[in-house]
Each structure stands twice: as structure tokens, then as C-alpha cells.
Write an enzyme that holds these catalytic residues in place. Structure first.
Site, PDB file in Angstrom:
ATOM      1  N   CYS A   1      65.929  57.055 110.352  1.00  0.00           N
ATOM      2  CA  CYS A   1      66.503  58.043 111.267  1.00  0.00           C
ATOM      3  C   CYS A   1      65.919  57.884 112.660  1.00  0.00           C
ATOM      4  O   CYS A   1      66.548  58.247 113.652  1.00  0.00           O
ATOM      5  CB  CYS A   1      66.235  59.460 110.760  1.00  0.00           C
TER       6      CYS A   1
ATOM      7  N   GLU B   1      67.210  67.650 108.344  1.00  0.00           N
ATOM      8  CA  GLU B   1      66.943  66.571 109.298  1.00  0.00           C
ATOM      9  C   GLU B   1      68.045  65.552 109.111  1.00  0.00           C
ATOM     10  O   GLU B   1      68.287  65.078 107.991  1.00  0.00           O
ATOM     11  CB  GLU B   1      65.561  65.953 109.045  1.00  0.00           C
TER      12      GLU B   1
END
Length: 542
Positions: free
Chosen positions: A327, A293
Site C-alpha cells: 500500500c 486502511e
């Protein structure tokens, strides 16, 4: 061998404590914060039963008070990394053969330790190491990590329970074997929960792990190690090293026993890792699992029907919580001309109500410091560029100071160019860029949102028009792995919103779900026939 079909405790999300003035948890975490802040911790490498102090160290300092040293960590040499890999492999058989309920018990105990005696420790460590407010530390290092551990145990039991159909005279069964070799876990600075989950999720499924935490998170990573040790995790299951990331990674990826990587970090680093693995593919005993990720350029788009106050709150929380270092943080916003001024005035009002960026020890602060000087300098450069560019203006914030801590004011950039550099570039800080579109261009703007970024992590649409919501949900289906309707694009909860994105944002293996755990096992189908045939001839041959 197992002696029963066991049901694990039902996983529920850990309640979030308030830390309100006068509360016992507030006093406890502040006391622990002061202990850590005034202490000097010495963090070794953890290889098997050894705690190795190499003598070559680096200091650890809080981002909000970078002149204060709270400890140091020891740097690994290549020989230590090789030793850690060898120790993983030597520990693999015993750990893989341990019955699943015994592995489950270790991580359930770890969750209870964090919920109880380690809660103040892991929160205070996260406040110091990553400059998180107590609320951000609580939802991350305490609640989310507890949730990862508890829900993953439940998902593990569900995976083992997934079995094929059997026919008359045949019993079909599937066993979910750990991967053959070791897993390399690389974890980021911004979430203590991710730092704990990446090695733990692979280990829970019977794998052994080489873990390299971020240099900027080692202080709180040490608490995770302490928790796992007290929970009874056997030596060698998770070995922990710090130091030169290029050297550590090369040593890990050059090993024939490398079986997979569990990564959260930057897109460029992940792409380079993928390339290294590809170049080494003939070396490996098995095809490695690659789970990552990475970055995001996460969006908020408001429809003309959206309520301005709700849009403003989504921007303020989505862009500025934890200084935008998520993020999933909102970093590009699309507002309709008819309500843009009202929304931006409300955002400015929110920002004006913030205290000046400061220490998380002062619990009235909404904004603290960015993680290190490199992040500070990068953000300052983009802010200065916006001040001078003709097609951009700063309408809120824009100041910065690193004399004591790495403080960046929450900043709003307004641009007339939907492809302006800060609409496309991941900044990872408390800077959000706004583009105003003509109301009649709603559908065109949806296309613009989809085409602007290489990333596809999170995004949000705000609207009271269900047709508009439906149109946005369809038009934006490929540019956000986590899509939010009438909410900010941050705050995924384990067990409720499995997290991950595609495109340049990663492999979308959804942390906090069984989908992620399935990447760390290799199924073996066993077919057992009770009465075996004794004649090769089929009826059609007669």
C-alpha cells in the site's frame, strides 16, 4: 478478578535474520519451502472447536508457478457464516471476562512461537502464497507480526493504566470494555502480518472476531491459525471462513450484533462496506466501529539539492520491493530537471542488475511474481497503453510473461503530463511513473503533488536543503499519513512508525499504536462516592 498490577515484558522490535548463504535459517526455510511446495494441504473452516470441510474447494497455487497446486481450501456457505457468528457470540462472555493479563499471555506466547518454531513455517508459507522473497517474508510474516503482538500487549497495558483524577470522597475509574457484539476482520493478501494483526488486535482487547482472509493468502493464514491455537487462544474467539466475499460480508453486516469492521484492502470495497453499514444502521444494537486502511498513490519528490544516488535507491527499493504490491509503494516520482537524467540512469542500472523475475526459492532474485492473473492483466494493460501514448514512454522494463508465473518486469514510465493516468491510478505492481519538473518550479510542484491524488497514505521528500524540507513538510501535510524525509516511503516499523493514511486511503487509525486498539473498546466511567449526601439542599439555598 485481577490480583495485582502487572507489568508486561518490554516490547522490542524482533531482530531481522539475514538468511545469508550457509546460514542455518536459510537452510531451514528452504527445507520448509520444499515441504510445502511439494505437499497438498487441506484448509478447513475454523468455527469454534470444529474444523469444517464443506467439500466445495478451490486450489491454492504459488503466483510464481501457477500450475503447481500446493493445496486447497474449503468454501463456506451462508449457514457456515451464520454458525461462525453465533459461535463468536456464544464465546464472547467468557473471553470478555477473562482478565487482561491472561489474554496478554496468549498473544505473547504466539509471538514467541513465531519467533521460534514457527518462523520457517510462516516465512515459507508466505514465500509460496504471496511470492515474497525471503527478506520480504522475514520482515513481514515473522518480524512485523511478532512486533504487532508484543507491542499491542504493551499498548493494551498502557490503555488500562490511563485513569481519571479523583477528588476528595470520590474514586473515579475507567474500565475499557470490549465492544458489544462481534468484529468482522477482512484482511489482504499482501502482508501476512496484517492478516494476523487485524483479528488479533481486536481479540486482544476482549472482542470476538469473524475473520475472512484474502483468497490469495489462505495458505499462510493457515499458519497463523495454527500459531494461535498452539498459543492457547480459546475456541470461538476468532472464527475463520473463506468463500464468496459478497455473501460472507452480507451475512456479517446484516447481523444486529455486528459491532465493528477491521479492514485492509481496496478503496472501492471499503467505501461499499461503509455504505452497507450505513444502510443497515437501524439494525444494529450499537454504532459499529469502522476502521480501514485502503489504497495509496504514494510519491517521492526530490529537491534539486538531493543526492542522486540516494534518490535512485529510494525509487528502486520503494517502487520494486515485493513487486510494488505494498500500500505504501512508491508509484509516482517527481524529479528536478537538473538531476533527473543522472537519477534515472542510476535506477536503470539498478534494474539491469536484477535477475529476470523468478521464484523466491532462488534467493538471488529481487523480483518475483505479482499475486494473480487479474493483477497481471491489469498491469500489462497499463504498460501497453504507455507504449502507445504520445505523452508517455517506457524507459526501463516493459515486458511481461505469465506462461509459468505472473511475472512483470520492473517498469519505469516517463511522462510529460503530471496528470497522466499512471500518475493518478493505483496500479499495485512494479510500475513507477516519473514526471520531470523545472527546478524553479519546486514550490508549484509541491502543490501539484498534493492535488494529484485522491489518496493520502505515504510520501517521501529527499533534499539536503533544510528550508526545502520544511516547506515540503508543511505543503504536503494532508497528502501522506506517513511522511518520510530522505528515505523511501515504505517500511513502517511497529512501535516506531504507526501506519495509516487519510483521504481515500482510510481512517488513519494507525496500526501498530494504541490509537488502533482504542477503537476496539468502549470505555465505562465508574464514579464511586464513599459518603453519600443525605440532604438535597445546596448551601446557596440557605
Amino acid at each position: 478478578m485481577g490480583k495485582g498490577f502487572f507489568h508486561v515484558p518490554t516490547a522490542i522490535n524482533e531482530p531481522i535474520k539475514s538468511y545469508a548463504p550457509g546460514s542455518s535459517e536459510r537452510e531451514e526455510v528452504l527445507q520448509q519451502y520444499h515441504t510445502y511446495f511439494n505437499g497438498n494441504i487441506d484448509v478447513p473452516l475454523y468455527i469454534g472447536s470444529k474444523e469444517i470441510k464443506t467439500g466445495k474447494t478451490k486450489p491454492m497455487s504459488p503466483p510464481h508457478d501457477h500450475k503447481n497446486v500446493v493445496g486447497q481450501y474449503h468454501l463456506a456457505e451462508s449457514k457456515h457464516v451464520s454458525e461462525a457468528i453465533e459461535n463468536c457470540l456464544a464465546s464472547r462472555t467468557a473471553w470478555a471476562d477473562l482478565t487482561w493479563e491472561q489474554r496478554a499471555a496468549i498473544f505473547l506466547k504466539a509471538a514467541d512461537l513465531i519467533a521460534g518454531p514457527y518462523r520457517a513455517k510462516i516465512n515459507a508459507a508466505t514465500m509460496i502464497a504471496q511470492s515474497k522473497t525471503i527478506h520480504q517474508a522475514e520482515i513481514d510474516s515473522a518480524c512485523e507480526l511478532i512486533d504487532f503482538l508484543r507491542f499491542n500487549v504493551e499498548y493494551m497495558s498502557q490503555i488500562y493504566g490511563e485513569q481519571p483524577e479523583s477528588s476528595e470522597g470520590v474514586w473515579n475509574r475507567v474500565e475499557y470494555r470490549p465492544l458489544e457484539g462481534f468484529i468482522y476482520a477482512i484482511t489482504p493478501f499482501n502482508f501476512t502480518a496484517i492478516a494476523g494483526n487485524l483479528p488479533a488486535s481486536a481479540a486482544m482487547m476482549g472482542n470476538v472476531v469473524l475473520w475472512k482472509p484474502s483468497d490469495s493468502q489462505i495458505f499462510s493464514a493457515k499458519v497463523i491459525v495454527d500459531v494461535f491455537k498452539e498459543a492457547g487462544l480459546p475456541d470461538g474467539v476468532i472464527n475463520v471462513v473463506y468463500g464468496d466475499p459478497v455473501m460472507i460480508t452480507k451475512t456479517a453486516l446484516d447481523s444486529p450484533d455486528f459491532a465493528g469492521i477491521h479492514f485492509t484492502g481496496s478503496t472501492k470495497v471499503f467505501q461499499d462496506l461503509w455504505k452497507q453499514i450505513g444502510n443497515n444502521i437501524h439494525t444494529y444494537k450499537t454504532y459499529p466501529r469502522i476502521v480501514g486502511e485502503t489504497g495509496g498513490k504514494d510519491f517521492i519528490i526530490a529537491h534539486p539539492s538531493a543526492k542522486p544516488q540516494q534518490v535512485a535507491t529510494a525509487i528502486t527499493r520503494g517502487a520494486f520491493e515485493f513487486q510494488g504490491q505494498k500500500c505504501s509503494a512508491a508509484s509516482r516520482v517527481y524529479l528536478p530537471k537538473s538531476t533527473a537524467n543522472e537519477i534515472l540512469d542510476l535506477v536503470k542500472k539498478d534494474i539491469e542488475s536484477f535477475n529476470k523475475p523468478g521464484s523466491p526459492e532462488d534467493m538471488s532474485n529481487f523480483i518475483t511474481a505479482v499475486i494473480h492473473e487479474g493483477a497481471f492483466d491489469k498491469l500489462a494493460k497499463y504498460i501497453d497503453q504507455a507504449k502507445s501514448d504520445q505523452n508517455a514512454e517506457i524507459i526501463a522494463g516493459g515486458n511481461y510473461d505469465k506462461s509459468k508465473g505472473y511475472f512483470i518486469e520492473p517498469t519505469v514510465i516517463l511522462t510529460t503530463d503530471p496528470k497522466y493516468t499512471t500518475m493518478e491510478t493505483e496500479l499495485f505492481g512494479p510500475v513507477v511513473t516519473v514526471y520531470i519538473y523545472e527546478d524553479k518550479n519546486w514550490s508549484k510542484t509541491l502543490k501539484l503533488v498534493d492535488e494529484t491524488s485522491i489518496y493520502a497514505l505515504t510520501g517521501a521528500v529527499l533534499s539536503t536543503d533544510r528550508y526545502a524540507i520544511t516547506e515540503a513538510t508543511q505543503a504536503l501535510q494532508n497528502c501522506a499519513g506517513n511522511f518520510y524525509i530522505n528515505d523511501k516511503p515504505t517500511g513502517a516499523v511497529v512501535g516506531q512508525q504507526p501506519f495509516g493514511g487519510a483521504r481515500a486511503s482510510g481512517t488513519n487509525d494507525k496500526a501498530g499504536s494504541s490509537q488502533n486498539l482504542l477503537r476496539w473498546v468502549s470505555p465505562r466511567l465508574i464514579k464511586e462516592t464513599f459518603v453519600s449526601p443525605e440532604n438535597y439542599r445546596y448551601p446557596f439555598l440557605d
